[in-house]
Design a protein around this motif. Sequence first.
Motif, PDB file in Angstrom:
ATOM      1  N   UNK A   1       0.799  -1.230   0.000  1.00  0.00           N
ATOM      2  CA  UNK A   1       0.000   0.000   0.000  1.00  0.00           C
ATOM      3  C   UNK A   1       0.830   1.278   0.000  1.00  0.00           C
ATOM      4  N   UNK A   2       2.106   1.194  -0.329  1.00  0.00           N
ATOM      5  CA  UNK A   2       2.955   2.382  -0.374  1.00  0.00           C
ATOM      6  C   UNK A   2       3.709   2.405  -1.698  1.00  0.00           C
ATOM      7  N   UNK A   3       3.561   3.475  -2.488  1.00  0.00           N
ATOM      8  CA  UNK A   3       4.171   3.509  -3.821  1.00  0.00           C
ATOM      9  C   UNK A   3       5.684   3.703  -3.774  1.00  0.00           C
ATOM     10  N   UNK A   4       6.363   3.028  -4.700  1.00  0.00           N
ATOM     11  CA  UNK A   4       7.802   3.238  -4.859  1.00  0.00           C
ATOM     12  C   UNK A   4       8.273   2.653  -6.182  1.00  0.00           C
ATOM     13  N   UNK A   5       9.456   3.076  -6.594  1.00  0.00           N
ATOM     14  CA  UNK A   5      10.212   2.391  -7.652  1.00  0.00           C
ATOM     15  C   UNK A   5      11.635   2.213  -7.151  1.00  0.00           C
ATOM     16  N   UNK A   6      12.270   1.126  -7.554  1.00  0.00           N
ATOM     17  CA  UNK A   6      13.671   0.905  -7.221  1.00  0.00           C
ATOM     18  C   UNK A   6      14.242  -0.156  -8.152  1.00  0.00           C
ATOM     19  N   UNK A   7      15.561  -0.209  -8.236  1.00  0.00           N
ATOM     20  CA  UNK A   7      16.240  -1.304  -8.902  1.00  0.00           C
ATOM     21  C   UNK A   7      16.553  -2.381  -7.875  1.00  0.00           C
ATOM     22  N   UNK A   8      16.319  -3.623  -8.234  1.00  0.00           N
ATOM     23  CA  UNK A   8      16.602  -4.742  -7.339  1.00  0.00           C
ATOM     24  C   UNK A   8      16.935  -5.963  -8.179  1.00  0.00           C
ATOM     25  N   UNK A   9      18.058  -6.559  -7.884  1.00  0.00           N
ATOM     26  CA  UNK A   9      18.492  -7.763  -8.592  1.00  0.00           C
ATOM     27  C   UNK A   9      18.466  -7.573 -10.110  1.00  0.00           C
ATOM     28  N   UNK A  10      18.825  -6.385 -10.568  1.00  0.00           N
ATOM     29  CA  UNK A  10      18.875  -6.092 -11.991  1.00  0.00           C
ATOM     30  C   UNK A  10      17.537  -5.818 -12.634  1.00  0.00           C
ATOM     31  N   UNK A  11      16.486  -5.728 -11.839  1.00  0.00           N
ATOM     32  CA  UNK A  11      15.139  -5.482 -12.347  1.00  0.00           C
ATOM     33  C   UNK A  11      14.609  -4.150 -11.823  1.00  0.00           C
ATOM     34  N   UNK A  12      13.815  -3.475 -12.633  1.00  0.00           N
ATOM     35  CA  UNK A  12      13.075  -2.322 -12.156  1.00  0.00           C
ATOM     36  C   UNK A  12      11.836  -2.832 -11.438  1.00  0.00           C
TER      37      UNK A  12
END
Length: 253
Positions: free
Chosen positions: A161-172
């Motif tokens: 329930x909380x918006x975000x974007x990040x890179x993780x393990x080579x994935x967006x």
Amino acid sequence: MLSRVAVLSDVHGVLPAVEAVLAEPDVAAADLIVLTGDITCGPQSARVMDRFLGLGDRVAWIRGNADRELVEFRRGSRVSIPDPIGESAAEGLREEHVDFLEGLPTSLILEVDGLGRVLFCHATPRSDEEVVLVDSDPARWAEVLAEVDPQVTTVVCGHTHMPFTRLAAGLLVVNPGSVGMPYGRSGAHWALLGPGVGLRRTPMDVAAAMASVVADSTFEQVGEWADYFLNARATEDDAWAVLAPRDGRDTAG
């Protein structure tokens, strides 16, 4: 290849929030609307189901843990639902709604312009209820994304329930936040994909939404429920205090 995809997650049976987002020009113009789970567990479960079903092929559905729990309750395989509003939401669904939810997939892969192969799921690609957060340890992210198809470039999830974007393990990784039960900031949160990623928030008339929810629901505490969630009285710190211990981090450190 889809040019624009609107992602709505964690609607939780709040019809006024759905209507506010569907009225957005970018949602109306999108090639597809993807629902990433927890669609029905809330005060207007049947009306929300009918609204999305009425959009036909414009909507792609993914089942979340709360949807699964409602189905299990109606099928008699569980005697209670963790969310206090869950039993009321389950009882409000018609049998065809339950059948439809039971048959939904837990993930979906689509080609989106500018993003490539995008995997949509509810919590993580391997589970409909485990927790990962924007600040979860890279090792935790690597663990939950380990079995993702190597052709996938982007993972879209919800659940927290909380918006975000990040890179993780080579994935967006993209979390659109919640349409119907936002934490930290009121309004209906969603995302627009293609060719980039936009995290969006649609304001709404909270007083009118609360009146609509209260009028429709048989849940005894619906007034308190609507006030708490539609006004986003749970801050991001409140949510973090509950969710962070569930992502495997060492809270003692």
